[in-house]
Design a protein around this motif. Sequence first.
Motif, PDB file in Angstrom:
ATOM      1  N   ALA A   5       0.737  -1.219   0.099  1.00  5.57           N
ATOM      2  CA  ALA A   5       0.012  -0.031  -0.003  1.00  5.57           C
ATOM      3  C   ALA A   5       0.731   1.219  -0.100  1.00  5.57           C
ATOM      4  O   ALA A   5       0.606   2.368  -0.685  1.00  5.57           O
ATOM      5  N   LEU A   6       1.927   1.261   0.886  1.00  7.80           N
ATOM      6  CA  LEU A   6       2.885   2.421   0.689  1.00  7.80           C
ATOM      7  C   LEU A   6       3.449   2.678  -0.580  1.00  7.80           C
ATOM      8  O   LEU A   6       3.582   3.927  -0.919  1.00  7.80           O
ATOM      9  N   HIS A   7       3.911   1.652  -1.397  1.00  6.83           N
ATOM     10  CA  HIS A   7       4.480   1.622  -2.578  1.00  6.83           C
ATOM     11  C   HIS A   7       3.402   2.476  -3.495  1.00  6.83           C
ATOM     12  O   HIS A   7       3.601   3.475  -4.433  1.00  6.83           O
ATOM     13  N   GLU A   8       2.180   2.333  -3.374  1.00  9.63           N
ATOM     14  CA  GLU A   8       1.078   2.401  -4.254  1.00  9.63           C
ATOM     15  C   GLU A   8       0.773   4.143  -4.111  1.00  9.63           C
ATOM     16  O   GLU A   8       0.546   5.077  -4.799  1.00  9.63           O
ATOM     17  N   TYR A   9       0.674   4.307  -2.647  1.00  4.08           N
ATOM     18  CA  TYR A   9       0.665   5.938  -2.203  1.00  4.08           C
ATOM     19  C   TYR A   9       1.967   6.764  -2.729  1.00  4.08           C
ATOM     20  O   TYR A   9       1.780   7.750  -2.608  1.00  4.08           O
ATOM     21  N   MET A  10       3.110   6.002  -2.756  1.00  2.00           N
ATOM     22  CA  MET A  10       4.321   6.841  -2.924  1.00  2.00           C
ATOM     23  C   MET A  10       5.026   6.247  -4.261  1.00  2.00           C
ATOM     24  O   MET A  10       6.087   5.772  -4.117  1.00  2.00           O
ATOM     25  N   PRO A  11       4.467   6.587  -5.338  1.00  2.48           N
ATOM     26  CA  PRO A  11       4.871   5.932  -6.640  1.00  2.48           C
ATOM     27  C   PRO A  11       6.394   6.669  -6.916  1.00  2.48           C
ATOM     28  O   PRO A  11       6.567   7.661  -6.427  1.00  2.48           O
ATOM     29  N   GLN A  12       7.287   6.127  -7.471  1.00  2.14           N
ATOM     30  CA  GLN A  12       8.535   6.671  -8.101  1.00  2.14           C
ATOM     31  C   GLN A  12       8.187   7.673  -9.002  1.00  2.14           C
ATOM     32  O   GLN A  12       7.390   7.639  -9.730  1.00  2.14           O
ATOM     33  N   MET A  13       8.789   8.922  -8.836  1.00  4.44           N
ATOM     34  CA  MET A  13       8.474  10.273  -9.892  1.00  4.44           C
ATOM     35  C   MET A  13       9.816  10.411 -10.704  1.00  4.44           C
ATOM     36  O   MET A  13      10.920  10.262 -10.069  1.00  4.44           O
ATOM     37  N   SER A  14       9.404  10.808 -11.924  1.00  9.30           N
ATOM     38  CA  SER A  14      10.566  11.480 -12.446  1.00  9.30           C
ATOM     39  C   SER A  14      10.121  12.876 -12.786  1.00  9.30           C
ATOM     40  O   SER A  14       8.965  13.346 -12.816  1.00  9.30           O
ATOM     41  N   GLY A  15      11.159  13.630 -13.247  1.00 10.56           N
ATOM     42  CA  GLY A  15      10.935  15.006 -13.461  1.00 10.56           C
ATOM     43  C   GLY A  15      11.406  16.040 -12.417  1.00 10.56           C
ATOM     44  O   GLY A  15      12.032  15.475 -11.653  1.00 10.56           O
ATOM     45  N   PRO A  16      10.703  16.867 -12.349  1.00  6.87           N
ATOM     46  CA  PRO A  16      11.109  18.064 -11.312  1.00  6.87           C
ATOM     47  C   PRO A  16      11.020  17.566  -9.882  1.00  6.87           C
ATOM     48  O   PRO A  16      11.752  18.017  -9.019  1.00  6.87           O
ATOM     49  N   LYS A  17      10.125  16.810  -9.653  1.00  9.90           N
ATOM     50  CA  LYS A  17       9.860  16.366  -8.083  1.00  9.90           C
ATOM     51  C   LYS A  17      10.950  14.842  -7.789  1.00  9.90           C
ATOM     52  O   LYS A  17      10.704  14.695  -6.570  1.00  9.90           O
ATOM     53  N   GLU A  18      11.461  14.779  -8.705  1.00  8.46           N
ATOM     54  CA  GLU A  18      12.187  13.449  -8.430  1.00  8.46           C
ATOM     55  C   GLU A  18      13.077  13.408  -7.202  1.00  8.46           C
ATOM     56  O   GLU A  18      12.887  12.499  -6.380  1.00  8.46           O
ATOM     57  N   GLU A  19      13.969  14.450  -7.003  1.00 14.08           N
ATOM     58  CA  GLU A  19      14.787  14.304  -5.874  1.00 14.08           C
ATOM     59  C   GLU A  19      14.091  14.267  -4.694  1.00 14.08           C
ATOM     60  O   GLU A  19      14.261  13.411  -3.632  1.00 14.08           O
ATOM     61  N   LEU A  20      13.108  15.015  -4.338  1.00 19.30           N
ATOM     62  CA  LEU A  20      12.276  15.095  -3.278  1.00 19.30           C
ATOM     63  C   LEU A  20      11.638  13.876  -3.060  1.00 19.30           C
ATOM     64  O   LEU A  20      11.684  13.381  -1.832  1.00 19.30           O
ATOM     65  N   PHE A  21      10.816  13.154  -3.808  1.00 13.99           N
ATOM     66  CA  PHE A  21      10.423  11.904  -3.868  1.00 13.99           C
ATOM     67  C   PHE A  21      11.193  10.917  -3.445  1.00 13.99           C
ATOM     68  O   PHE A  21      10.941   9.757  -2.824  1.00 13.99           O
ATOM     69  N   LYS A  22      12.566  10.922  -4.081  1.00 12.08           N
ATOM     70  CA  LYS A  22      13.423  10.058  -3.633  1.00 12.08           C
ATOM     71  C   LYS A  22      13.961   9.951  -2.265  1.00 12.08           C
ATOM     72  O   LYS A  22      13.786   9.055  -1.407  1.00 12.08           O
ATOM     73  N   ALA A  23      14.218  11.145  -1.823  1.00  6.89           N
ATOM     74  CA  ALA A  23      14.575  11.581  -0.537  1.00  6.89           C
ATOM     75  C   ALA A  23      13.215  10.890   0.591  1.00  6.89           C
ATOM     76  O   ALA A  23      13.830  10.200   1.593  1.00  6.89           O
ATOM     77  N   MET A  24      12.107  11.290  -0.005  1.00  6.45           N
ATOM     78  CA  MET A  24      11.046  10.594   1.013  1.00  6.45           C
ATOM     79  C   MET A  24      10.910   9.153   1.155  1.00  6.45           C
ATOM     80  O   MET A  24      10.854   8.280   2.233  1.00  6.45           O
ATOM     81  N   GLY A  25      11.217   8.666  -0.069  1.00  3.18           N
ATOM     82  CA  GLY A  25      11.263   7.213  -0.376  1.00  3.18           C
ATOM     83  C   GLY A  25      12.161   6.453   0.495  1.00  3.18           C
ATOM     84  O   GLY A  25      12.053   5.401   0.695  1.00  3.18           O
ATOM     85  N   TYR A  26      13.571   7.093   0.303  1.00  5.35           N
ATOM     86  CA  TYR A  26      14.674   6.610   0.898  1.00  5.35           C
ATOM     87  C   TYR A  26      14.413   6.014   2.432  1.00  5.35           C
ATOM     88  O   TYR A  26      14.620   4.845   2.754  1.00  5.35           O
TER      89      TYR A  26
END
Length: 296
Positions: free
Chosen positions: A17-38
Amino acid sequence: MELKQYLLEKRTIIDQALHEYMPQMSGPKEELFKAMGYSLFAGGKRLRPILCIASAEAAGGNHEDVIPVACALEMIHTYSLIHDDLPAMDDDDMRRGKATNHIVFGDAMAILAGDGLLTEAFKVMSCPELLKRAGAERFQRVIEIVAAASGPHGMVAGQALDIRTEGKKIDTGLMEIIHEHKTGALLKASVTTGAILGGASEKDIKSLDDYGKNIGLAFQISDDILDIEGDSEKMGKPAGSDIERGKNTYPAIHGMEKSKIILREIIDNAIETLEAFKERAEPLRQIAEYIIERRK
Ligand code: GRG
């Protein structure tokens, strides 16, 4: 019931469920989402969401009643750990066996990753599916409980007090208030929200709330004990940091032997509150025992 199997099963449901709520992002938000997912996928035990599910089950419900809230609790918990590790707070380099968020992404991005997880948690909980399933009254009640437990009436207050009292001698009353807010509030909210969404009666909500309060405190005491007796490798963070920082912990104030006696008493109290739930509360009973036995 085998606890190991139960924990694994629930962890799998939550991770999916967490993976569904937090999909991998590409584009301008990529780094922020990577940091959250990390940090979100760094190997946490998922104790808060598991407690939420186990409490819903004790009340007669199931994991589908609580998934958005269970995931939101883990997001809020992860935000708190990212911010707690920052140089301005505990200044830790290792967490869950990995470099902490600010070591990998820098302080500014770590702050924002925490902010992102906290706010996203409330977005996840405010989904129409939860409103429909729970009904307006339970929905409102649950969101208020999570907000109160996380914010300046709960975890944030505990953290503020903890930071201000570091290196100072405080009495047991104040130490308990710090523990209750910093660690206990979110753990208790995990159990209470599970009870409400699982459809418990007011009497049963009260019993499960008492269980949550007890295990919230027990978890912090066991963490204090682990900081002295634990194995850094198993815990994924260095042991002994509380003493170094002059933290007010149970062993520091009561001594190790008495802290262990207090921990056992609190766990027994927690288990006692579950009597009326019979077999349905078996996972909650075993989780309470696990808090004493845990090594990480
Ligand atoms: C920054 C607002 C703000 C709050 C931080 C929770 C917290 C408050 C700080 C963490 C300090 C700490 C190590 C407390 C001991 C108990 C605790 C919360 C341990 C970590 O939780 P676990 O063991 O972690 O559930 P995992 O990694 O398994 O998710």
